[in-house]
Design an enzyme around this catalytic site. Structure first.
Site, PDB file in Angstrom:
ATOM      1  N   HIS A 358      -6.629  -8.595  -0.204  1.00 20.36           N
ATOM      2  CA  HIS A 358      -6.464  -7.309  -0.148  1.00 20.36           C
ATOM      3  C   HIS A 358      -5.995  -7.170   1.224  1.00 20.36           C
ATOM      4  CE1 HIS A 358      -6.182  -6.010  -4.620  1.00 20.36           C
ATOM      5  NE2 HIS A 358      -7.002  -7.195  -4.530  1.00 20.36           N
ATOM      6  N   LYS A 546      -4.647   9.160   1.427  1.00 18.07           N
ATOM      7  CA  LYS A 546      -5.192   7.811   1.943  1.00 18.07           C
ATOM      8  C   LYS A 546      -6.813   8.134   1.743  1.00 18.07           C
ATOM      9  CE  LYS A 546      -0.970   6.597   3.534  1.00 18.07           C
ATOM     10  NZ  LYS A 546      -0.690   5.582   2.325  1.00 18.07           N
ATOM     11  N   LYS A 552      -3.883   3.413   8.944  1.00 19.54           N
ATOM     12  CA  LYS A 552      -2.965   3.584   8.451  1.00 19.54           C
ATOM     13  C   LYS A 552      -1.978   5.137   9.538  1.00 19.54           C
ATOM     14  CE  LYS A 552      -5.438   3.236   4.340  1.00 19.54           C
ATOM     15  NZ  LYS A 552      -4.333   2.924   3.194  1.00 19.54           N
ATOM     16  N   THR A 654      -0.298   1.267  -2.351  1.00 20.02           N
ATOM     17  CA  THR A 654      -0.310   1.451  -4.003  1.00 20.02           C
ATOM     18  C   THR A 654       0.295   3.259  -4.150  1.00 20.02           C
ATOM     19  OG1 THR A 654      -2.591   2.034  -5.036  1.00 20.02           O
ATOM     20  CG2 THR A 654      -1.159   0.539  -4.904  1.00 20.02           C
ATOM     21  N   LYS A 658       3.100   5.847  -5.764  1.00 21.63           N
ATOM     22  CA  LYS A 658       2.795   6.797  -6.953  1.00 21.63           C
ATOM     23  C   LYS A 658       4.039   8.193  -6.609  1.00 21.63           C
ATOM     24  CE  LYS A 658      -1.754   5.626  -6.751  1.00 21.63           C
ATOM     25  NZ  LYS A 658      -3.383   5.656  -6.182  1.00 21.63           N
TER      26      LYS A 658
HETATM   27  C1  LIG Z   1      -3.692   4.934  -4.768  1.00 25.34           C
HETATM   28  C2  LIG Z   1      -5.377   5.665  -4.807  1.00 25.34           C
HETATM   29  C3  LIG Z   1      -4.773   5.882  -3.333  1.00 25.34           C
HETATM   30  C4  LIG Z   1      -4.386   4.250  -2.945  1.00 25.34           C
HETATM   31  O1  LIG Z   1      -3.425   5.100  -1.591  1.00 25.34           O
HETATM   32  P1  LIG Z   1      -2.425   4.741  -1.124  1.00 25.34           P
HETATM   33  O2  LIG Z   1      -1.825   5.054  -0.129  1.00 25.34           O
HETATM   34  O3  LIG Z   1      -2.160   2.697  -1.465  1.00 25.34           O
HETATM   35  O4  LIG Z   1      -4.032   3.702   0.553  1.00 25.34           O
HETATM   36  C5  LIG Z   1      -6.537   6.286  -2.701  1.00 25.34           C
HETATM   37  N1  LIG Z   1      -7.379   6.778  -3.427  1.00 25.34           N
HETATM   38  C6  LIG Z   1      -7.324   7.280  -4.362  1.00 25.34           C
HETATM   39  C7  LIG Z   1      -7.348   8.241  -5.121  1.00 25.34           C
HETATM   40  C8  LIG Z   1      -5.773   7.455  -5.321  1.00 25.34           C
HETATM   41  O5  LIG Z   1      -5.134   7.750  -6.597  1.00 25.34           O
END
Ligand SMILES: *Cc1c(COP(=O)(O)O)cnc(C)c1O
Length: 842
Positions: A358, A546, A552, A654, A658
């Protein structure tokens, strides 16, 4: 077969009956939480019906099963998604309405199980949803942490952590499976003995922790199967020592019990960072060993004692290296308990275990001090040593004399056990989580392994379940999509692309825009209610949500906002599209710099609010306690999605998917899955900026980047950075952000400053933001982009991801629905009409 779909009347009766029996109250008298429990247990009854059916089919079919081991499962709330997957949202909403209850008030009562930090745990949850939807037999295995990820409060502009005791009011969805409880052993020493001329290893003087499984059902959308998430809880086998208790030595009496139970007490809050802590190693081994013991027990029950067929019936997938002790543990069980020889056992392990990597961040690659492994898991340690010896022997033949390379690839080197090397060497499949990440694994991280065993490596891009991340969290958009292209996309999410022509349909765009506006208003209400933040729903909603991490680059976003502020303040003619920048991010409690970035964001927010002209165009909000439930409100409201990681550092992401699915336009680097998002939507529908992954790699190699040059030549950057430390941002404590300031400019011990290239990418980011601002002013153009993003998001459904895992790695057979017998097929319909009689829980 009994009908599993309840009608409105029977739902109503059941809920009223449950409130009566459990609480001795009428529905009017019951509290929202009591009603929640009654509704949830009604949904649960429905699931249990399905589970029994599904288990019958599974037993008959005798196919292969997947065990997905993950130290985190970030499930989010279950109730609404369960209703959705049972195709019963309408029935429940109406039934409750007729009882005078708003379903939203009931849903709010469910505590969120926060058994994960971020992306890795959420991925595991999406995978379970898709596995069930595709009728693939699987079990998720994890730890039933008593305390999930901390709850975050912002006090005086800083993060404060509070415990998340999510089990306080019980967990309606779980069932304790006492018959599957087992023992996990720690410590002791290994004796070699001979029995009937055979050498055997027995561990003595170990201590025992009892593992008790709790199962949570995961229903698939309109599917046959119900897969369990098995959560292991640690319990002491010792009962309270009443002698000591009687003598008044209360503390001692409960000491050992507490020690054992500490194992499943709390989730470590570090995301992409590990520390070599003993308790953490205990956690990993605890749930891995318990899961493996169960897997073998169940295999023997179904298929007998011939272990050679294990790889045909069982696949064990390890989500990152955390459950990597599954490798020596399976060896141990096969050799010590089942009596297999080394070669036989090793061949089975290497056909049964698959591993997903990962991250390539060095601080996240797990290594355990040899002494710790030896002390805690003496038999596993022996096995690891032998695996290492054999691996090095093989490598020596491939690379004679190349000690450096062999040390890099070894399982044990420099007094550490290197989990990733063990996982690569001993599993049959190693996959990255996006195309780019897969390439980096082969060319950099595991370059040497790729020379020796190239057949193992693959890349499968992550995905998200469109049931939760579109249908459940954005019902209005879901309805619009169904009106426009029908419902085929629900089972075949790639068919969302049929929406693409609608980007050119003005009437459709208006509807799309109106729904976004509703969702923006819904978020504004939530922020008002939860933290008293007031935002204007006519502003652009720009979101970065995130985990907080330097790679990031929330810092890049923050610095840019400060530059915008300066443009407004220093140039009275400057205008921009009004924009609210919303941040959601938890920082690991021990990650000082991440916490400082939160401080900076909160300070920015205050600074802007104080300026009468700036606050007309700019606003910053820090959303407290970003979790799945708040993401479900935040993401449908977002118009801009900030995906700013330093190229090569974000394996996939991810969150990016979304946001895209809900019609936000991405501003981002060509990193992780952003690369594939840009391929899907085309460069006209995304704002790409910054260095590419290969350039970043070259910059690290050449090691001659000097951020000071940028600081000295770029006046906007210099001014903004100076304000970090001159009292502008922090009037009461000008020195507070000094460390952050220095981290952007100065390196130490030969490493460079600004190691994530915030200043280097700033100019390019700022230009992309300018283009975005100009495009937003053209509403038609913007909505076209937004619609295109939703339309092209289908490939990022985790259904596609799971299909790929299954075709390339697992090879599971979907559970076939029972052939509807002609006579029986009519029966449920009749049965459906009458209220279903359910036994109460007691
Ligand atoms: C999807 C999700 C993440 C992952 O977000 P990234 O932008 O891919 O790091 C982290 N926390 C929550 C609550 C999420 O739903």
């Amino acid at each position: 077969m009994p009908a599993t779909k309840f009608d409105k009347e029977s739902i109503k009766n059941t809920i009223v009956g449950k409130v009566q029996r459990y609480n001795g109250l009428t529905i009017e008298e019951a509290s929202p939480h009591q009603i929640y429990k009654a509704v949830a247990s009604t949904v649960r009854d429905q699931i249990m019906h399905k589970m029994i059916e599904s288990r019958e089919v599974w037993k008959k079919q005798k196919g292969k099963s997947l065990y997905y081991l993950s130290v985190e499962f970030l499930m989010g709330r279950s109730m609404y998604c369960n209703m959705l997957n049972l195709l019963s949202t309408k029935e429940y909403t109406e039934a409750l309405e007729e009882l005078g209850i708003d379903i939203k008030d009931v849903l709010k009562e469910e505590p969120e199980p926060g058994l994960g930090n971020g992306g890795l745990g959420r991925l595991a949850a999406c995978f379970l949803d898709s596995l069930s939807c595709l009728d693939l037999p699987a079990m998720g295995c994890t730890i039933r942490y008593e305390y999930g990820l901390f709850r975050q409060k912002i006090v005086d502009g800083q993060q404060v952590e509070m415990p998340d005791s999510w089990l306080d009011n019980g967990n309606v969805w779980e069932t304790a499976m006492m018959e599957d409880a087992c023992e996990v052993h720690f410590g002791g020493h290994v004796d070699e003995i001979e029995i009937n001329g055979r050498q055997k290893f027995v561990t003595r003087d170990y201590y025992t922790v009892e593992a008790v499984p709790y199962d949570m059902p995961v229903v698939g959308y309109d599917a046959t199967i119900v897969n369990p998430l098995r959560m292991w809880s640690a319990r002491s086998p010792k009962k309270l020592d009443l002698n000591r208790f009687g003598e008044g030595r209360y503390a001692q009496a409960s000491e050992e019990i507490e020690l054992a139970e500490a194992i499943s007490k709390v989730l470590y809050p570090e995301d992409r960072h590990y520390e070599g802590k003993m308790l953490r190693l205990k956690q990993h081994y605890f749930f891995t060993s318990a899961s493996l013991q169960y897997i073998l027990k169940d295999y023997k029950k179904r298929f007998g004692n011939d272990m050679s067929k294990l790889p045909e019936k069982v696949v064990i997938h390890i989500n990152d290296t955390h459950p990597g002790m599954a490798i020596p543990e399976l060896m141990r069980l096969l050799i010590d308990e089942e009596g297999l020889g080394w070669d036989e056992a090793s061949a089975i392990v290497q056909k049964t275990i698959a591993y997903t990597n990962h991250t390539i961040l060095a601080e996240a690659l797990e290594k355990w001090p040899v002494g710790m492994v030896q002390q805690l898991l003496p038999r596993c340690y022996q096995i690891i040593c032998e695996m290492n010896r054999r691996l090095c022997e093989r490598l020596w033949n491939c690379f004679p004399g190349d000690w450096d390379r062999i040390a890099r690839m070894a399982i044990i080197s420099y007094d550490n056990v290197h989990m990733a090397n063990m996982c690569v060497a001993m599993s049959y499949s190693v996959n990255g989580v996006s195309k780019l990440h897969g390439e980096i694994l082969k060319e950099e991280t595991f370059h040497d392994f790729n020379l020796v065993m190239p057949e193992k490596f693959s890349a499968i891009t992550n995905g998200i379940t469109h049931r939760r991340w579109l249908m459940s969290c954005n019902p209005e958009l879901t309805d619009l999509i169904c009106e426009s292209i029908g419902t085929g996309w629900i089972k075949e999410p790639q068919r969302l692309s049929e929406l693409r022509p609608f980007a050119d349909d003005a009437a459709f765009r208006e509807k799309f825009g109106k729904i976004k506006q509703h969702n923006k208003e819904r978020l504004a209400e939530m922020l008002k209610e939860r933290q008293g933040a007031v935002i204007d729903p006519s502003f652009i909603y720009d979101v970065q949500a995130k985990r907080l991490h330097e790679y990031k680059r929330q810092m890049l976003n923050a610095l840019h906002i400060l530059v915008l502020y300066n443009r407004i303040v220093n140039d009275e003619h400057f205008t921009m599209e009004p924009r609210v920048f919303i941040f959601g991010a938890k920082a690991s409690p021990g990650y000082y710099r991440a916490k400082q970035i939160i401080r900076m964001i909160c300070a920015l927010s205050e600074l802007i609010d104080k300026h009468p002209r700036a606050r007309k165009m700019l606003k910053v909000v820090f959303l407290e306690n970003y979790d799945v439930s708040s993401a479900e409100v935040l993401i449908p409201a977002a118009e801009v999605s900030e995906q700013l990681s330093t190229a090569s550092k974000e394996a996939s992401g991810t969150g990016n998917m979304k946001f895209m699915m809900n019609g936000a336009v991405t501003i981002g680097t060509l990193d992780g899955a952003n690369v594939e998002i840009s391929e899907q939507v085309g460069m006209d529908n995304i704002y790409i900026f910054g260095m590419r992954a290969d350039t970043v790699r070259d910059m690290y190699r050449e090691n001659n980047y000097n951020p000071m040059n940028i600081f000295e030549t770029n006046q906007e950057i210099r001014l903004a950075m100076t304000q970090m430390i001159d009292g502008t941002l922090m009037p009461n404590n000008p020195a507070a952000l000094q460390d952050l300031y220095h981290s952007l400019l100065l390196g130490s011990w030969g490493s460079m400053g600004d190691s994530y290239f915030v200043l280097k990418d700033f100019g390019s980011y700022s230009m992309a933001q300018r283009r975005l601002n100009n495009d937003y002013a053209n509403r038609d153009k913007w909505l076209k982009m937004a619609v295109t993003n939703t339309a092209m998001s289908g490939v990022f459904s985790s259904d596609r991801t799971i299909h790929e895992y299954n075709d390339q790695i697992w090879h599971l057979e979907p559970l076939r629905k029972p052939e509807p017998q002609k006579e029986a097929a009519d029966a449920p319909k009749k049965e459906k009409a009458k209220p279903v009689r359910l036994k109460s829980g007691k």
